[in-house]
Motif scaffolding. Sequence first.
Motif, short mmCIF file in Angstrom:
data_model
loop_
_atom_site.label_atom_id
_atom_site.label_comp_id
_atom_site.label_asym_id
_atom_site.label_seq_id
_atom_site.Cartn_x
_atom_site.Cartn_y
_atom_site.Cartn_z
N ALA A 9 0.49 -1.21 -0.02
CA ALA A 9 0.11 0.51 0.03
C ALA A 9 0.90 1.20 0.13
O ALA A 9 1.10 2.05 -0.69
N ARG A 12 2.31 1.57 -3.11
CA ARG A 12 1.58 2.29 -4.45
C ARG A 12 1.06 3.81 -3.93
O ARG A 12 0.66 4.76 -4.92
N ASN A 13 1.31 3.91 -2.64
CA ASN A 13 0.30 5.78 -2.37
C ASN A 13 1.74 7.15 -2.67
O ASN A 13 1.30 7.84 -2.85
#
Length: 201
Positions: A9, A12-13
């Motif tokens: 995560a 991804r961000n």
Amino acid sequence: MHSPRFSPAADRNKQAILDMLRTVLPPQGLALEIASGTGQHVAWFAQHLPQWTWQPSDATAEGFADIEAHMADLNNVHKPQVLDVMQTRWLDADSRFDAIYCANMLHISPWQTTTALMQGSAAQLVPGGVLLTYGPYLEDALVTAEGNSSFDASLRAQNPAWGIRRLEDVIQVAAQSGLRLAQRHAMPANNLLLVWQRATH
Ligand SMILES: C[S@@+](CC[C@H](N)C(=O)[O-])C[C@H]1O[C@@H](n2cnc3c(N)ncnc32)[C@H](O)[C@@H]1O
């Protein structure tokens, strides 16, 4: 060589958040990261915002080998420090930061950490400095995205003290600490990047 933990995560961000930091932050300064986790965010930001110096931290030293491994080649990152926002004393009480960044902590901890984050940040930001929080929030005026409703339910099932925070409640405790919501940015996957500003005087 320690093989660091990796959060898909955070991977991804990190670019979307960096793009927003470029528009929000002044060209240079000293930033404190709270709840650094694996250290992937601070490593990415330090690499791409070299005029900023970064201080990673987390509530315990458990993940510090991971953070340090992600930081191996960077000279604008200090060694991680233990900082539990619930403690009344944060690091060196005299330290002042131009920015404080905290991602994905408020919903994975009791409500009191939100109050503590706002109070501690207001005390340790320079006048006009900014606290940036990233993560999911519930907003009264908006229909909650399906993904956030089920995420909220799963958090509360894991720990009844956890859960996605109502933005209006966060605005209220921030104001009590002297921080005002200056910017709200919608981010991918139903997250928000919020900019909380300390008054300039
Ligand atoms: C889901 S992880 C987020 C890690 C990272 N910021 C990210 O976005 O990938 C939640 C983090 O909050 C930290 N945390 C929980 N309670 C805390 C507290 N009272 N003070 C500081 N950090 C805390 C945990 O140790 C953990 O690193």
